[in-house]
Design an enzyme around this catalytic site. Structure first.
Site, PDB file in Angstrom:
ATOM      1  N   LYS A   1       0.825  -1.218   0.000  1.00 20.00           N
ATOM      2  CA  LYS A   1       0.000   0.000   0.000  1.00 20.00           C
ATOM      3  C   LYS A   1       0.859   1.268   0.000  1.00 20.00           C
ATOM      4  O   LYS A   1       0.409   2.336  -0.392  1.00 20.00           O
ATOM      5  CB  LYS A   1      -0.977  -0.026   1.160  1.00 20.00           C
ATOM      6  CG  LYS A   1      -2.028  -1.119   0.977  1.00 20.00           C
ATOM      7  CD  LYS A   1      -3.155  -1.056   1.968  1.00 20.00           C
ATOM      8  CE  LYS A   1      -4.268  -2.030   1.603  1.00 20.00           C
ATOM      9  NZ  LYS A   1      -3.882  -3.454   1.775  1.00 20.00           N
TER      10      LYS A   1
HETATM   11  C1  LIG Z   1      -4.536  -4.528   1.111  1.00 26.87           C
HETATM   12  C2  LIG Z   1      -3.760  -5.800   1.022  1.00 26.87           C
HETATM   13  C3  LIG Z   1      -4.094  -6.821   0.117  1.00 26.87           C
HETATM   14  C4  LIG Z   1      -5.305  -6.741  -0.792  1.00 26.87           C
HETATM   15  O1  LIG Z   1      -5.243  -5.722  -1.737  1.00 26.87           O
HETATM   16  P1  LIG Z   1      -6.541  -5.347  -2.617  1.00 26.87           P
HETATM   17  O2  LIG Z   1      -6.156  -4.160  -3.392  1.00 26.87           O
HETATM   18  O3  LIG Z   1      -7.626  -5.097  -1.628  1.00 26.87           O
HETATM   19  O4  LIG Z   1      -6.842  -6.500  -3.454  1.00 26.87           O
HETATM   20  C5  LIG Z   1      -3.285  -7.939   0.061  1.00 26.87           C
HETATM   21  N1  LIG Z   1      -2.226  -8.087   0.868  1.00 26.87           N
HETATM   22  C6  LIG Z   1      -1.876  -7.138   1.768  1.00 26.87           C
HETATM   23  C7  LIG Z   1      -0.703  -7.360   2.664  1.00 26.87           C
HETATM   24  C8  LIG Z   1      -2.620  -5.959   1.874  1.00 26.87           C
HETATM   25  O5  LIG Z   1      -2.273  -5.023   2.776  1.00 26.87           O
END
Ligand SMILES: *Cc1c(COP(=O)(O)O)cnc(C)c1O
Length: 469
Positions: free
Chosen positions: A112
């Site tokens: 993220k």
């Molecule tokens: C947010 C997240 C996901 C999922 O991502 P999406 O965009 O919701 O599909 C997967 N793994 C981790 C570690 C995350 O923080």
């Protein structure tokens, strides 16, 4: 570039307004009116570029008309300069033609950071020019909160309030949020659960009177700028593995369909992607759609991969829009009916169209731990539980052994020690150097009751760099 709503009724916006908008006024999500498309020669010419320069070339058409080239270049250089690894998103080989794309080299050790580090800087740039301030309110079950706070901590024009359920996030997760100190950073521990936190965010968006004229901005996964930032690393990985002269497959651990939707866009922009694998945990609404054309809402199952614990996938509507020939009225009808019944299927030929590109697998906690142990046994490499789900799905669903398979490594294993412990391999992940003193750092956090009025009063009292609005 102009952006239109997936439900066809909201006005089209430019990039700057989409950045600040969140949901469209008709309840839909914003998507580019026309997707840029790059030629093979153009993509080939980007081979070997540093990450931030590639990012400039891939994203430039999306911000055209809103952010000047020189500003955008500077922002991107700053954004990806904070990542710990020089390659920003390094590839690690696991097996024959099988790679993990390590997206956890940013400040909070999860993918993220790629989007939120950029989003914070873009917001500040636009707000400075407009001479405006905004408030960000978000709810987190642990992971997104720290990435949002890290992304906004240097923003002069943003106050950020992140709520987490009191005593219900891990100590590493809490400390990653509460040790980032600043007048504009406000951690609130709510005496309730994650849903209570989320409900308060929703209610605050619906009625913003308590903000005395300031406005709220959404930084959750539906924000277009987040999707946009995630497109870049698909190009980055594929270029290193022979694209555009060779096709590449990706396996993506997913919950809200944000990260994998970025891969779908990369392909539509000209990157040769021959397969996208949707990898879910037990919260498998996306797998049920991809495998059987049934997008049906289920109850929430807490898992060892909590960042993918969802009941509905908020970005899935963006794919539905394309599957329905970008017909906003059709999507609107479909989503209304989903809201009423909790069930959704599409016509056969539309589903078949999706299946030409997408495969899927759901992996339970047992399968997650088994994969962590299997890969550690084979190579000594330690996977986090989300990435492990991606590896398992890649191995089960792969269409071609001759083409590179890239698994998106979405988090560092140190963030999710429980899964690693349960895998029974006797190895404990260590905090990387830039977080080594996390447990010694000072924390700041306010505990509040599970009460909307109390939370909104707190925001009103502190929303202007710690002072009243
Ligand atoms: C947010 C997240 C996901 C999922 O991502 P999406 O965009 O919701 O599909 C997967 N793994 C981790 C570690 C995350 O923080």
């Amino acid at each position: 570039m102009r952006y239109i709503s997936t439900r066809g009724q909201a006005p089209a916006l430019n990039f700057e307004d989409v950045l600040l908008a969140g949901l469209a006024s008709d309840g839909g999500l914003y998507v580019p009116e026309n997707l840029p498309r790059f030629t093979v020669e153009e993509i080939a010419s980007w081979s070997g570029l540093p990450y931030h320069e590639l990012a400039f070339r891939v994203m430039r058409p999306f911000v055209a008309g809103s952010i000047a080239d020189a500003d955008f270049k500077r922002i991107l250089e700053e954004t990806y300069g904070v990542f710990a690894h020089k390659a920003v998103a390094p590839l690690t080989q696991l097996g024959a033609n099988e790679w993990v794309l390590e997206l956890f080299q940013g400040p909070t050790l999860a993918f993220k950071d790629f989007a939120l580090q950029l989003l914070g800087r873009l917001l500040d740039h636009v707000l400075t020019r407009r001479n405006e301030r905004v408030v960000i309110m978000g709810a987190t079950s642990g992971d997104t909160g720290s990435a949002a706070i890290e992304g906004c901590k240097a923003c002069d024009n943003v106050d950020i309030f992140i709520m987490h359920p009191h005593n219900r996030v891990s100590e590493v997760q809490r400390r990653q949020m509460t040790t980032i100190l600043g007048d504009n950073i406000h951690n609130i521990a709510i005496e309730g659960n994650f849903d209570d936190c989320q409900e308060m965010v929703k209610a605050s968006f619906a009625d913003q009177g308590f903000l005395k004229g300031t406005r709220l901005v959404a930084v959750n996964s539906i924000n277009w700028a987040r999707i946009m930032a995630q497109i870049v690393y698909y190009f980055h990985a594929a270029l290193q593995l022979g694209a555009p002269h060779r096709s590449v497959a990706f396996s993506v651990p997913t919950g809200n369909f944000g990260d994998i939707f970025a891969g779908y866009l990369a392909r539509n922009m000209g990157l040769p992607v021959n397969q996208l694998i949707v990898a879910t945990n037990r919260n498998d609404i996306l797998h049920r759609f991809m495998s059987g054309n049934r997008y049906d809402k289920d109850t929430l199952h807490p898992s060892l991969s909590p960042s993918m614990d969802i009941m509905v996938s908020s970005n899935f509507e963006r794919l539905l829009f394309d599957l329905h020939g970008r017909n906003g009225a059709a999507v609107s009808a479909l989503m209304d009916s989903f809201k009423a019944t909790g069930k959704l299927t599409v016509e056969d030929e539309r589903w078949t169209e999706a299946r030409r590109l997408f495969d899927s697998l759901a992996v339970d906690d047992e399968g997650t731990c088994a994969t962590i142990a299997e890969v550690h046994g084979e190579t000594g490499y330690l996977l986090d539980p989300h990435t492990a789900i991606g590896v398992k799905a890649a191995r089960e669903c792969r269409r071609s052994l001759a083409l590179p398979m890239v698994i998106l490594g979405t988090a560092h294993p140190v963030k999710f020690p429980e899964a690693v412990e349960k895998a029974g391999i006797g190895a404990a992940p260590q905090l990387p150097a830039h977080l080594a003193d996390l447990f010694q750092r000072a924390e700041r956090c306010t505990v509040l009751p599970n009460d909307l009025k109390a939370v909104q009063a707190f925001v009103g009292q502190h929303g202007n760099r710690g002072k009243p609005l």
